[in-house]
Design a protein around this motif. Structure first.
Motif, PDB file in Angstrom:
ATOM      1  N   ALA A  53      19.286 -20.893 -25.584  1.00 50.32           N
ATOM      2  CA  ALA A  53      18.439 -20.630 -26.588  1.00 50.32           C
ATOM      3  C   ALA A  53      19.085 -20.275 -27.894  1.00 50.32           C
ATOM      4  O   ALA A  53      18.764 -21.043 -28.875  1.00 50.32           O
ATOM      5  CB  ALA A  53      17.500 -19.556 -26.107  1.00 50.32           C
ATOM      6  N   GLN A  54      19.880 -19.399 -27.953  1.00 51.17           N
ATOM      7  CA  GLN A  54      20.613 -19.341 -29.248  1.00 51.17           C
ATOM      8  C   GLN A  54      21.506 -20.301 -30.079  1.00 51.17           C
ATOM      9  O   GLN A  54      21.167 -20.595 -30.986  1.00 51.17           O
ATOM     10  CB  GLN A  54      21.642 -17.891 -28.791  1.00 51.17           C
ATOM     11  N   ASP A  55      22.127 -21.099 -28.983  1.00 51.53           N
ATOM     12  CA  ASP A  55      22.835 -22.141 -29.632  1.00 51.53           C
ATOM     13  C   ASP A  55      21.682 -23.107 -30.305  1.00 51.53           C
ATOM     14  O   ASP A  55      21.995 -23.494 -31.542  1.00 51.53           O
ATOM     15  CB  ASP A  55      23.492 -23.052 -28.656  1.00 51.53           C
ATOM     16  N   GLY A  56      20.663 -23.507 -29.705  1.00 53.10           N
ATOM     17  CA  GLY A  56      19.489 -24.447 -30.186  1.00 53.10           C
ATOM     18  C   GLY A  56      18.963 -23.898 -31.237  1.00 53.10           C
ATOM     19  O   GLY A  56      18.809 -24.584 -32.324  1.00 53.10           O
ATOM     20  N   MET A  57      18.610 -22.510 -31.238  1.00 43.61           N
ATOM     21  CA  MET A  57      17.934 -22.087 -32.434  1.00 43.61           C
ATOM     22  C   MET A  57      18.805 -21.758 -33.748  1.00 43.61           C
ATOM     23  O   MET A  57      18.416 -22.215 -34.903  1.00 43.61           O
ATOM     24  CB  MET A  57      17.200 -20.747 -32.145  1.00 43.61           C
ATOM     25  N   ASN A  58      20.005 -21.393 -33.369  1.00 49.17           N
ATOM     26  CA  ASN A  58      21.045 -21.305 -34.671  1.00 49.17           C
ATOM     27  C   ASN A  58      21.400 -22.934 -34.991  1.00 49.17           C
ATOM     28  O   ASN A  58      21.433 -23.177 -36.451  1.00 49.17           O
ATOM     29  CB  ASN A  58      22.464 -20.872 -34.044  1.00 49.17           C
ATOM     30  N   VAL A  95      15.007 -16.150 -33.942  1.00 48.95           N
ATOM     31  CA  VAL A  95      15.682 -16.315 -35.052  1.00 48.95           C
ATOM     32  C   VAL A  95      14.618 -16.457 -36.475  1.00 48.95           C
ATOM     33  O   VAL A  95      13.417 -16.975 -36.071  1.00 48.95           O
ATOM     34  CB  VAL A  95      16.618 -17.480 -35.093  1.00 48.95           C
ATOM     35  N   VAL A  96      15.080 -16.138 -37.399  1.00 44.86           N
ATOM     36  CA  VAL A  96      14.068 -16.558 -38.475  1.00 44.86           C
ATOM     37  C   VAL A  96      14.940 -17.595 -39.325  1.00 44.86           C
ATOM     38  O   VAL A  96      15.927 -17.491 -39.638  1.00 44.86           O
ATOM     39  CB  VAL A  96      14.058 -15.162 -39.696  1.00 44.86           C
ATOM     40  N   ILE A  97      14.019 -18.680 -39.614  1.00 48.35           N
ATOM     41  CA  ILE A  97      14.406 -19.915 -40.262  1.00 48.35           C
ATOM     42  C   ILE A  97      13.890 -20.104 -41.695  1.00 48.35           C
ATOM     43  O   ILE A  97      12.757 -19.938 -41.833  1.00 48.35           O
ATOM     44  CB  ILE A  97      14.135 -21.260 -39.277  1.00 48.35           C
TER      45      ILE A  97
END
Length: 175
Positions: free
Chosen positions: A160-165, A34-36
């Protein structure tokens, strides 16, 4: 030998040869990113604090260090606990790696995993790469569906996705 006996012999040998070639689980993997829209140091400050994952990951209720060597017990909301160990923390590379020490297949349908999180600067802020390598919970040849390779991949991907988002939302001021 009559034709029936020959056919039966050949069929039994084929069945036995399939059993010989059956094998346990193969390694599975995830590669999520993901890009933050935040400076790399701001993202690194959150990610590099190994015991602060409960502050930003929505599935983790608490993270309790068990020693000074980087071992933690994660408690999950309505699920149970697992124990993980920090293997590498490299501030220059913005990289951390950790692995599962004590499993709970009701938390994650995996028998082992290793995870790395690496940050790199991008034009839009910081790219966060979350990679995992793991084996399904049931290491036998014929696992039930909820302990299969597919279930393991889905659980690890969702985590992974839940954490990154969630981290993205927090650092971009959307939380």
């Amino acid at each position: 030998m009559n034709r029936w006996a020959t056919t039966a012999l050949v069929a039994s040998q084929l069945l036995l040869s399939n059993a010989v070639f059956a094998h346990g689980p193969t390694p599975q993997k995830i590669d999520e990113s993901v890009v933050i829209q935040a400076p790399i140091e701001a993202v690194w400050e959150k990610v590099s604090d190994f015991n602060a994952i409960a502050d930003w990951h929505p599935s983790v209720e608490s993270s309790v260090p068990t020693d000074e060597q980087g071992t933690r017990v994660l408690a999950f909301k309505d699920k149970g606990t697992i124990t993980e160990s920090l293997d590498e923390l490299d501030a220059d590379r913005h990289y951390l790696g950790y692995r599962l020490l004590e499993e709970d297949i009701d938390v994650f349908p995996v028998s082992f995993y290793s995870v790395s999180v690496e940050l790199t600067e991008s034009d839009a802020g910081t790219e966060m790469l979350w990679q995992g390598r793991f084996y399904r919970a049931d290491t036998g040849n014929f696992p039930p569906e909820h302990y299969s390779d597919e279930a393991a991949v889905e659980a690890m991907t969702d985590f992974a996705q839940d954490g990154m988002n969630a981290l993205k939302a927090e650092l971009e001021g959307q939380k």
